[in-house]
Design a protein around this motif. Structure first.
Motif, PDB file in Angstrom:
ATOM      1  N   ILE A 442       0.857  -1.140  -0.014  1.00 46.36           N
ATOM      2  CA  ILE A 442       0.144   0.161  -0.015  1.00 46.36           C
ATOM      3  C   ILE A 442       1.076   1.325   0.001  1.00 46.36           C
ATOM      4  CG2 ILE A 442      -1.945   1.390   1.336  1.00 46.36           C
ATOM      5  CD1 ILE A 442      -2.704  -1.194   2.602  1.00 46.36           C
ATOM      6  N   LEU A 443       0.507   2.288  -0.758  1.00 47.04           N
ATOM      7  CA  LEU A 443       1.170   3.216  -1.033  1.00 47.04           C
ATOM      8  C   LEU A 443       0.830   4.457  -0.255  1.00 47.04           C
ATOM      9  CD1 LEU A 443       1.658   3.247  -4.820  1.00 47.04           C
ATOM     10  CD2 LEU A 443       3.559   2.784  -3.019  1.00 47.04           C
ATOM     11  N   ILE A 444       1.451   5.583   0.152  1.00 49.44           N
ATOM     12  CA  ILE A 444       1.075   6.747   1.087  1.00 49.44           C
ATOM     13  C   ILE A 444       1.299   7.981   0.431  1.00 49.44           C
ATOM     14  CG2 ILE A 444       0.910   7.602   3.630  1.00 49.44           C
ATOM     15  CD1 ILE A 444       2.532   4.950   4.093  1.00 49.44           C
ATOM     16  N   SER A 445       0.120   8.696   0.487  1.00 47.09           N
ATOM     17  CA  SER A 445       0.228  10.188  -0.139  1.00 47.09           C
ATOM     18  C   SER A 445      -0.061  11.218   0.798  1.00 47.09           C
ATOM     19  CB  SER A 445      -0.623  10.054  -1.304  1.00 47.09           C
ATOM     20  OG  SER A 445      -0.925  11.488  -1.961  1.00 47.09           O
ATOM     21  N   LEU A 446       0.775  12.003   0.818  1.00 41.71           N
ATOM     22  CA  LEU A 446       0.584  13.277   1.751  1.00 41.71           C
ATOM     23  C   LEU A 446      -0.131  14.213   0.979  1.00 41.71           C
ATOM     24  CD1 LEU A 446       0.805  14.452   4.561  1.00 41.71           C
ATOM     25  CD2 LEU A 446       3.095  15.299   3.730  1.00 41.71           C
ATOM     26  N   PHE A 462       8.541  10.342   8.138  1.00 42.04           N
ATOM     27  CA  PHE A 462       7.577   9.209   7.547  1.00 42.04           C
ATOM     28  C   PHE A 462       8.052   9.151   6.115  1.00 42.04           C
ATOM     29  CE2 PHE A 462       5.195  11.789  10.769  1.00 42.04           C
ATOM     30  CZ  PHE A 462       5.156  10.782  11.854  1.00 42.04           C
ATOM     31  N   ASN A 463       7.680   7.814   5.948  1.00 43.70           N
ATOM     32  CA  ASN A 463       8.210   7.477   4.414  1.00 43.70           C
ATOM     33  C   ASN A 463       6.947   7.729   3.557  1.00 43.70           C
ATOM     34  OD1 ASN A 463       9.710   6.495   2.443  1.00 43.70           O
ATOM     35  ND2 ASN A 463       9.907   4.490   3.254  1.00 43.70           N
ATOM     36  N   PHE A 464       6.809   8.750   2.980  1.00 40.96           N
ATOM     37  CA  PHE A 464       5.424   9.158   1.886  1.00 40.96           C
ATOM     38  C   PHE A 464       6.220   8.606   0.445  1.00 40.96           C
ATOM     39  CE2 PHE A 464       4.665  12.189   5.382  1.00 40.96           C
ATOM     40  CZ  PHE A 464       3.530  11.829   5.794  1.00 40.96           C
ATOM     41  N   ASP A 465       5.170   8.148  -0.197  1.00 39.44           N
ATOM     42  CA  ASP A 465       5.615   7.656  -1.639  1.00 39.44           C
ATOM     43  C   ASP A 465       4.968   9.127  -2.512  1.00 39.44           C
ATOM     44  OD1 ASP A 465       6.010   4.876  -1.443  1.00 39.44           O
ATOM     45  OD2 ASP A 465       3.943   5.123  -0.201  1.00 39.44           O
ATOM     46  N   TYR A 466       3.826   9.712  -2.194  1.00 34.80           N
ATOM     47  CA  TYR A 466       3.467  10.923  -2.831  1.00 34.80           C
ATOM     48  C   TYR A 466       3.419  12.018  -2.050  1.00 34.80           C
ATOM     49  CZ  TYR A 466       1.841   7.740  -6.663  1.00 34.80           C
ATOM     50  OH  TYR A 466       1.764   6.431  -7.639  1.00 34.80           O
ATOM     51  N   LEU A 467       3.460  13.304  -2.526  1.00 41.32           N
ATOM     52  CA  LEU A 467       3.446  14.476  -2.149  1.00 41.32           C
ATOM     53  C   LEU A 467       2.398  15.142  -2.867  1.00 41.32           C
ATOM     54  CD1 LEU A 467       5.665  16.589  -0.148  1.00 41.32           C
ATOM     55  CD2 LEU A 467       4.314  17.691  -2.002  1.00 41.32           C
ATOM     56  N   LYS A 468       1.036  15.605  -2.291  1.00 39.40           N
ATOM     57  CA  LYS A 468       0.243  16.407  -3.318  1.00 39.40           C
ATOM     58  C   LYS A 468       0.462  17.788  -2.974  1.00 39.40           C
ATOM     59  CE  LYS A 468      -3.471  14.354  -4.927  1.00 39.40           C
ATOM     60  NZ  LYS A 468      -4.821  13.769  -5.052  1.00 39.40           N
TER      61      LYS A 468
END
Ligand SMILES: Nc1nc2c(ncn2[C@@H]2O[C@@H]3COP(=O)(O)O[C@H]4[C@@H](O)[C@H](n5cnc6c(=O)[nH]c(N)nc65)O[C@@H]4COP(=O)(O)O[C@H]3[C@H]2O)c(=O)[nH]1
Length: 569
Positions: A442-446, A462-468
């Motif tokens: 599961i990926l995580i997006s901020l 924290f290891n985020f995958d996406y930054l919006k």
């Protein structure tokens, strides 16, 4: 760490065994909190006006007492000033009269007597020559030093002195008043002390504890006392004074304030109760409405009337599909379109957000199984509520959803907002949880980055995958150099930290070109596509070659002109 994973595994197992019906009833705790809050607010609505009224009444009674004391003191002062003025006129006239400046003959004594008799306040008139009393309307021709005649009296026009007795043996005390023609010659009049005592001896004993008149340095009391000692007050009092040195003190009785309070207590409290009832009704109305909205929302969730819309997210460079974001849409037959900005926070407050998320997941699964097949490798982004981290059953549901997507070659992205990280202080627990999510694929997006809570600290932790990147910065492209500066910084920072960037709310070609120029990874916004129902999603899934530079290239399957971009936003 091990126990954390154990917990998740147990949760997953349990969640798998559980039917959806056995899930915890959404909003139970929130409902209790809601009812308790209503009770507290109603009690406050009733109590606060009463408290304010009684507190206000106390303050008001103090003002009313002050007003009455002041008016009484002014009236006493006016009487005293009148008496003194009359005495001053008589004394001055005698001092200036020729008969008082000659020797003390029978005729002049008679004239002095006549003058004393005709003046309402004066008892005797006494001529002073060379600092001695030489002629008196009472004692005739005398030779008494002024300081013996009226001890303590200064021979100066306007001097006043209370005398305990009269030099010529007239029993009663008196008040001496001086008018000097020059330093050594003048007239001392003796006034009836009784007049002044009567002024302060007011009949309303139940209203005033004491009324005191100060003449010069001495005090006349209503009970007949005349003293040099200033009065001591124990209740509320006022004092007024005039330029002649007359000062009046009026002190309230213990009862006076109570009299005002008793007079107004019923009125004030009736008004307060009326206001309290109105406020309580308003609170109740608000909650009843809230409850009906809540009921409406519960029904909508249960009937799957709140539906998922899908907004495509494209690669910036090639306009290939990165994935879709799921956005909840609620069209209520009675209320019309209700914006997520309204019902999502409400659902969070009422404890309905979990059941809403579960309902959306179920519907998305149905859509992806039956209506549309997204190309392999794409992502499905789901906004998750802040409380998710604390709910084992929610974690289980997300894991199952992720498993379903993976079977279809897709990946789940959880969109979390910055706020959640600021509010979830236990960083270790969250990063352990993130590691676990990543292991599940599961990926995580901020989400909404840059809207107020931004901190480099948690981006690192924290290891985020996406930054919006929030739309406000995108909106500033071409119009605000500050917004552009912040935007550039955010993009560079995310790139350095190895996160993929998604620019949100991109609406114009100028914005697309700017973002492509800054190597933003993905673009989401009306320029390409609005959130659409699943039945319209197919047309937004590109099938062919990328576009480069010109986002409006007609050859490309994307972009789709925003005007054609589907139904709801
Ligand atoms: N002006 C403009 N707006 C654009 C453009 N492109 C997309 N948007 C809107 O921007 C919002 C992006 O979603 P968000 O930041 O996650 O912000 C979302 C999200 O935080 C929350 N939300 C929506 N659906 C859900 C849900 O199913 N679950 C949860 N927990 N939150 C949701 O409500 C917020 C608002 O959602 P929406 O009203 O759908 O608003 C969406 C979307 O419709 C554009 O080019 N211009």
């Amino acid at each position: 760490m091990a126990s954390m994973l154990d917990m998740f595994q147990r949760t997953v197992l349990r969640a798998e065994m559980e039917d959806e019906a056995t899930m915890p009833r959404p909003g139970g705790g929130a409902q209790r909190g809601f009812a308790a809050k209503r009770k507290v607010l109603i009690i406050l609505a009733l109590a606060v006006p009463l408290l304010v009224a009684n507190y206000g009444m106390y303050g008001w009674s103090s003002l009313a007492v002050r007003k009455e004391l002041t008016s009484t003191a002014q009236s006493v002062e006016a009487q005293a000033a009148l008496a003194l003025k009359a005495a001053a006129i008589t004394t001055g006239e005698v001092a200036d009269a020729r008969y008082s400046q000659r020797g003390c003959f029978l005729g002049s004594v008679q004239l002095l007597q006549l003058k004393a008799l005709s003046s309402p306040y004066v008892r005797s008139l006494n001529v002073v020559r060379n600092g001695k009393v030489t002629c008196s309307s009472v004692g005739g021709a005398v030779d008494v030093p002024a300081e013996l005649f009226a001890p303590g009296l200064a021979l100066r026009t306007g001097s006043i002195r209370l005398l305990q007795s009269h030099w010529f043996g007239l029993e009663a005390p008196g008040i001496a008043y001086v008018h000097m023609r020059n330093a050594q010659d003048g007239v001392i009049s003796i006034m009836h002390e009784r007049y002044f005592r009567d002024m302060v001896d007011l009949p309303s004993k139940d209203r005033y504890r004491s009324v005191v008149l100060r003449l010069g340095d001495q005090y006349v009391y209503g009970d007949g006392g005349m003293t040099d000692t200033p009065p001591v007050f124990i209740n509320q009092f006022v004092s007024v004074r005039d330029s002649n040195g007359v000062q009046v003190f009026v002190e309230a009785s213990h009862k006076l304030r109570m009299m005002y309070l008793t007079d107004s207590v019923v009125t004030w409290n009736l008004i307060a109760v009326a206001i309290g009832l109105l406020m309580a009704l308003a609170v109740n109305f608000y909650y009843v409405r809230g409850r009906s909205f809540e009921r409406m929302m519960r029904t909508a969730i249960a009937n799957h009337d709140i539906v998922p819309f899908y907004q495509p997210v494209y690669h910036a460079e090639g306009a290939l599909l990165e994935g879709v974001e799921i956005l909840a849409r609620w069209h209520n037959p009675g209320e019309g379109y209700i914006a997520p900005d309204v019902f999502i926070p409400y659902a969070e407050r009422m404890g309905l957000i979990d059941s809403l998320t579960l309902s959306l997941i179920k519907q998305v699964q149905h859509d992806l199984e039956n209506i549309i097949h997204l190309p392999v490798g794409r992502t499905v982004a789901l906004n998750v509520p802040p409380t998710m981290f604390d709910k084992p059953e929610m974690i289980g549901a997300l894991e199952r959803f992720s498993g379903f997507l993976q079977q279809n070659g897709l990946r789940l992205v959880l969109e979390v907002t910055e706020r959640q990280f600021v509010e979830q202080a236990e960083t270790e627990r969250i990063s352990t949880f993130f590691e676990w999510l990543h292991r599940q694929g599961i990926l995580i997006s901020l989400d909404d980055f840059g809207t107020g809570y931004s901190s480099m600290g948690y981006l690192n932790r924290f290891n985020f995958d996406y930054l919006k990147i929030d739309g406000v910065f995108v909106n500033g492209i071409g119009s605000s150099t500050t917004a552009e500066g912040v935007l550039d910084t955010i993009i560079q920072m995310a790139q350095k930290l190895g996160m993929k960037t998604i620019a949100e709310k991109v609406e114009t070609k100028e914005q697309v070109l700017y973002l492509v120029g800054r190597q933003v990874d993905c673009i989401q916004g009306y320029y390409y596509a609005k959130p659409v129902p699943v039945t319209e999603l197919n047309q937004y899934i590109p099938i062919a070659a990328p576009i480069h530079g010109d986002a409006t290239d007609a050859e490309s399957p994307v972009p789709v002109p925003a005007g054609n971009a589907g139904s709801a936003a």
